[in-house]
Design a protein around this motif. Structure first.
Motif, PDB file in Angstrom:
ATOM      1  N   GLU A  80       0.831  -1.218   0.000  1.00 46.53           N
ATOM      2  CA  GLU A  80       0.000   0.000   0.000  1.00 46.53           C
ATOM      3  C   GLU A  80       0.862   1.264   0.000  1.00 46.53           C
ATOM      4  O   GLU A  80       0.516   2.265  -0.633  1.00 46.53           O
ATOM      5  CB  GLU A  80      -0.927   0.012   1.229  1.00 46.53           C
ATOM      6  N   THR A  81       1.974   1.213   0.724  1.00 47.94           N
ATOM      7  CA  THR A  81       2.867   2.385   0.760  1.00 47.94           C
ATOM      8  C   THR A  81       3.549   2.559  -0.589  1.00 47.94           C
ATOM      9  O   THR A  81       3.825   3.686  -1.024  1.00 47.94           O
ATOM     10  CB  THR A  81       3.914   2.219   1.882  1.00 47.94           C
ATOM     11  N   GLY A  82       3.830   1.445  -1.227  1.00 41.38           N
ATOM     12  CA  GLY A  82       4.423   1.500  -2.566  1.00 41.38           C
ATOM     13  C   GLY A  82       5.936   1.348  -2.496  1.00 41.38           C
ATOM     14  O   GLY A  82       6.627   2.223  -1.961  1.00 41.38           O
ATOM     15  N   LYS A  83       6.429   0.247  -3.031  1.00 37.40           N
ATOM     16  CA  LYS A  83       7.873  -0.009  -2.955  1.00 37.40           C
ATOM     17  C   LYS A  83       8.681   1.072  -3.672  1.00 37.40           C
ATOM     18  O   LYS A  83       9.771   1.426  -3.242  1.00 37.40           O
ATOM     19  CB  LYS A  83       8.192  -1.376  -3.570  1.00 37.40           C
ATOM     20  N   GLU A  84       8.126   1.593  -4.736  1.00 38.31           N
ATOM     21  CA  GLU A  84       8.849   2.615  -5.496  1.00 38.31           C
ATOM     22  C   GLU A  84       8.963   3.907  -4.675  1.00 38.31           C
ATOM     23  O   GLU A  84      10.025   4.520  -4.616  1.00 38.31           O
ATOM     24  CB  GLU A  84       8.129   2.841  -6.841  1.00 38.31           C
ATOM     25  N   ASN A  85       7.871   4.271  -3.986  1.00 43.78           N
ATOM     26  CA  ASN A  85       7.911   5.441  -3.091  1.00 43.78           C
ATOM     27  C   ASN A  85       8.950   5.243  -2.004  1.00 43.78           C
ATOM     28  O   ASN A  85       9.712   6.154  -1.683  1.00 43.78           O
ATOM     29  CB  ASN A  85       6.546   5.625  -2.392  1.00 43.78           C
ATOM     30  N   ILE A  86       8.930   4.050  -1.423  1.00 44.45           N
ATOM     31  CA  ILE A  86       9.847   3.758  -0.314  1.00 44.45           C
ATOM     32  C   ILE A  86      11.284   3.825  -0.823  1.00 44.45           C
ATOM     33  O   ILE A  86      12.156   4.420  -0.195  1.00 44.45           O
ATOM     34  CB  ILE A  86       9.561   2.357   0.280  1.00 44.45           C
ATOM     35  N   ARG A  87      11.511   3.228  -1.984  1.00 44.18           N
ATOM     36  CA  ARG A  87      12.867   3.160  -2.532  1.00 44.18           C
ATOM     37  C   ARG A  87      13.408   4.570  -2.798  1.00 44.18           C
ATOM     38  O   ARG A  87      14.542   4.883  -2.462  1.00 44.18           O
ATOM     39  CB  ARG A  87      12.873   2.335  -3.827  1.00 44.18           C
ATOM     40  N   ARG A  88      12.570   5.419  -3.356  1.00 42.27           N
ATOM     41  CA  ARG A  88      13.030   6.783  -3.669  1.00 42.27           C
ATOM     42  C   ARG A  88      13.384   7.542  -2.389  1.00 42.27           C
ATOM     43  O   ARG A  88      14.389   8.249  -2.323  1.00 42.27           O
ATOM     44  CB  ARG A  88      11.958   7.531  -4.463  1.00 42.27           C
ATOM     45  N   HIS A  89      12.537   7.372  -1.380  1.00 46.91           N
ATOM     46  CA  HIS A  89      12.776   8.040  -0.097  1.00 46.91           C
ATOM     47  C   HIS A  89      14.095   7.549   0.518  1.00 46.91           C
ATOM     48  O   HIS A  89      14.938   8.353   0.940  1.00 46.91           O
ATOM     49  CB  HIS A  89      11.594   7.748   0.837  1.00 46.91           C
ATOM     50  N   GLU A  90      14.263   6.235   0.537  1.00 44.95           N
ATOM     51  CA  GLU A  90      15.470   5.670   1.160  1.00 44.95           C
ATOM     52  C   GLU A  90      16.731   6.018   0.364  1.00 44.95           C
ATOM     53  O   GLU A  90      17.795   6.243   0.942  1.00 44.95           O
ATOM     54  CB  GLU A  90      15.329   4.150   1.273  1.00 44.95           C
ATOM     55  N   GLU A  91      16.585   6.067  -0.939  1.00 48.07           N
ATOM     56  CA  GLU A  91      17.738   6.393  -1.791  1.00 48.07           C
ATOM     57  C   GLU A  91      18.218   7.824  -1.507  1.00 48.07           C
ATOM     58  O   GLU A  91      19.423   8.071  -1.394  1.00 48.07           O
ATOM     59  CB  GLU A  91      17.307   6.273  -3.256  1.00 48.07           C
ATOM     60  N   ALA A  92      17.261   8.735  -1.361  1.00 46.65           N
ATOM     61  CA  ALA A  92      17.614  10.128  -1.071  1.00 46.65           C
ATOM     62  C   ALA A  92      18.294  10.234   0.294  1.00 46.65           C
ATOM     63  O   ALA A  92      19.284  10.956   0.454  1.00 46.65           O
ATOM     64  CB  ALA A  92      16.365  11.003  -1.126  1.00 46.65           C
ATOM     65  N   LEU A  93      17.770   9.513   1.279  1.00 42.66           N
ATOM     66  CA  LEU A  93      18.377   9.534   2.617  1.00 42.66           C
ATOM     67  C   LEU A  93      19.800   8.991   2.571  1.00 42.66           C
ATOM     68  O   LEU A  93      20.714   9.536   3.196  1.00 42.66           O
ATOM     69  CB  LEU A  93      17.567   8.657   3.584  1.00 42.66           C
ATOM     70  N   THR A  94      19.985   7.909   1.803  1.00 45.61           N
ATOM     71  CA  THR A  94      21.292   7.256   1.725  1.00 45.61           C
ATOM     72  C   THR A  94      22.308   8.202   1.092  1.00 45.61           C
ATOM     73  O   THR A  94      23.427   8.357   1.594  1.00 45.61           O
ATOM     74  CB  THR A  94      21.184   5.955   0.903  1.00 45.61           C
ATOM     75  N   LYS A  95      21.900   8.825   0.006  1.00 49.07           N
ATOM     76  CA  LYS A  95      22.789   9.747  -0.701  1.00 49.07           C
ATOM     77  C   LYS A  95      23.185  10.892   0.243  1.00 49.07           C
ATOM     78  O   LYS A  95      24.365  11.243   0.359  1.00 49.07           O
ATOM     79  CB  LYS A  95      22.045  10.281  -1.932  1.00 49.07           C
ATOM     80  N   TYR A  96      22.190  11.437   0.919  1.00 49.07           N
ATOM     81  CA  TYR A  96      22.437  12.559   1.846  1.00 49.07           C
ATOM     82  C   TYR A  96      23.384  12.129   2.971  1.00 49.07           C
ATOM     83  O   TYR A  96      24.359  12.812   3.285  1.00 49.07           O
ATOM     84  CB  TYR A  96      21.090  13.032   2.408  1.00 49.07           C
TER      85      TYR A  96
END
Ligand code: PMP
Length: 417
Positions: free
Chosen positions: A306-322
């Motif tokens: 329901e949250t959406g794996k793609e949404n989650i992935r984008r959020h986590e990717e941005a956090l990781t990069k930062y």
């Protein structure tokens, strides 16, 4: 401490502040500070819907499954089997009987090693793993190699934490029977080119097991497209309860394999002279399984969907990069694992500071990271380090929490000087 945004476009579908409300543990304080939970690669926190599903089972329909004819047993069986259907969809398996419930990734790999492995490995045969495996994808194969006098071969890892793919095909000989590889490294975050590895292995008629402990929560998993022969998952890394996991195996392989454990449920007929075994998946599910946690695992998968794996992935990717940018800017900090293809794991060491000491100091600021070898001792030896400090991010983590970590690391470095 709730993030509004980072480089992430705020969409209706994904709002980290809303997501955080769904995880009750995030409200607690540690050492008087807001908890910053960055140990998600070890285990993820559980949303309320998962806790509710677990409690609902015990409150309303606790019963043993499959053999009962009363209403509670039927309800419990339906809920348990519904999880199997959800897992099937989650990894896009072809058949529901290809989904075997286990206690987790460790049991899944041990099951394959002890059945398929012992059945097919003979003296002098070879098994290939990578240099970045978790101990649970090393030791079960060592046990087989010891028993059968077989050989374990290792795909090397380069300085960025990527596999040296040129060496992979060179390791293959006519004696290679199994390749067993981690999809995403728990220590480095590296996402391995599993499709390419599988394609090469299959050209040589070698079966491939993929350890999905870290990938299943972050990446879209399609076992048919990947064409892996076996894939293993732990529920607790995917926001589900501990004590449940999944072994996916291609039907024709599972059918030809001997059972792993003997007992109730895995049999068709038992006499003292001979026992015949049950059909898939039950042949591999001896005894009363972990019903409650399996039922609640479905709630976790539904929640992720329901949250959406793609949404989650984008959020986590941005956090990781930062986090990687911010941490590497601190003097004395060295990132371990700088592959271009990464999940949300940031591992680092600090000049002159033992990872353990960093971990203890960060805990004093309410920040939960993991320190040590992360069950990857050979990988730590490869980098000639005792271990790392590892921050691993989940859907509920925020940029502000990363800022807390960066501040904490800076303060800890000053204290340890
Ligand atoms: N493989 C990898 C890559 C892991 O990260 C883990 C858990 N840290 C495991 C295997 C073992 O998983 P479990 O302890 O859930 O069986």
């Amino acid at each position: 401490m709730v993030s509004t945004d980072i480089n992430i476009k705020k969409s209706k579908a994904f709002d980290v502040a809303e997501i955080r409300k769904k995880f009750p543990v995030l409200e607690r304080k540690v050492k008087g500070r807001d908890l910053v939970y960055f140990d998600n690669a070890a285990t993820a926190q559980k949303p309320q819907v998962v806790i509710d599903a677990l409690v609902r089972y015990y409150h309303q329909y606790n019963a043993n499954i499959h053999r009962g004819i009363h209403s509670l047993a039927e309800e419990a069986t339906a809920a348990f089997e519904a999880t199997r259907d959800t897992v099937k969809e989650f990894i896009n398996a072809r058949h529901r009987e290809e989904i075997i419930f286990t206690r987790g990734v460790t049991e899944g790999i041990n099951l394959v090693a002890a059945t398929y492995g012992r059945q097919h490995i003979k003296e002098g045969d070879e098994i290939i793993i990578t240099g970045m495996e978790h101990h649970s994808n090393i030791v079960p194969w060592q046990l087989v190699c010891e028993e059968k006098k077989a050989v374990l071969k290792i795909i090397p890892v380069d300085d960025n934490g990527d596999l040296v793919m040129d060496d992979f095909e060179k390791l293959i000989t006519p004696k290679t029977k199994i390749v067993s590889i981690v999809h995403a490294s728990n220590s480095l975050g590296t996402i391995n080119p599993v499709k390419e590895i599988i394609e090469i292995a299959h050209r040589h008629n070698i079966v491939v097991l993929v350890d999905g402990a870290q990938s299943s929560v972050h990446l879209e998993i399609d076992v048919q497209d990947m064409d892996c022969d076996f894939f293993v998952i732990s529920s607790h890394k995917v926001y589900g309860p501990t004590g449940v996991g999944v072994l996916y195996g291609k039907k024709e392989l599972l059918e030809a394999m001997p059972p792993y454990m003997g007992g109730g449920e895995m049999i068709k007929e038992v006499t003292f002279e001979k026992t015949t075994y049950n059909d898939l998946p039950y042949k591999f599910e001896a005894g009363t399984p972990n019903i409650a946690d399996t039922v609640a695992f479905k709630a976790a998968l539904d929640f992720v969907n329901e949250t959406g794996k793609e949404n989650i992935r984008r959020h986590e990717e941005a956090l990781t990069k930062y986090a990687m940018e911010q941490l590497s800017a601190i003097e004395g900090v060295r990132l371990i694992g700088t592959s271009k293809h990464k999940t949300s794991v940031v591992s680092f060491i600090v000049d002159g500071a033992h990872p353990q000491d960093m971990g203890i100091l960060l805990d004093n600021y309410g920040i939960a990271v993991r320190t040590g070898h992360h069950c990857c001792q050979p990988l730590m030896n490869r980098f000639e380090i005792p271990g790392t400090v590892r921050a691993s991010f989940a859907m509920y983590n925020t940029k502000e929490e990363v800022d807390e970590l960066v501040k904490g690391v800076g303060k800890a470095i000053k204290m340890l000087k």
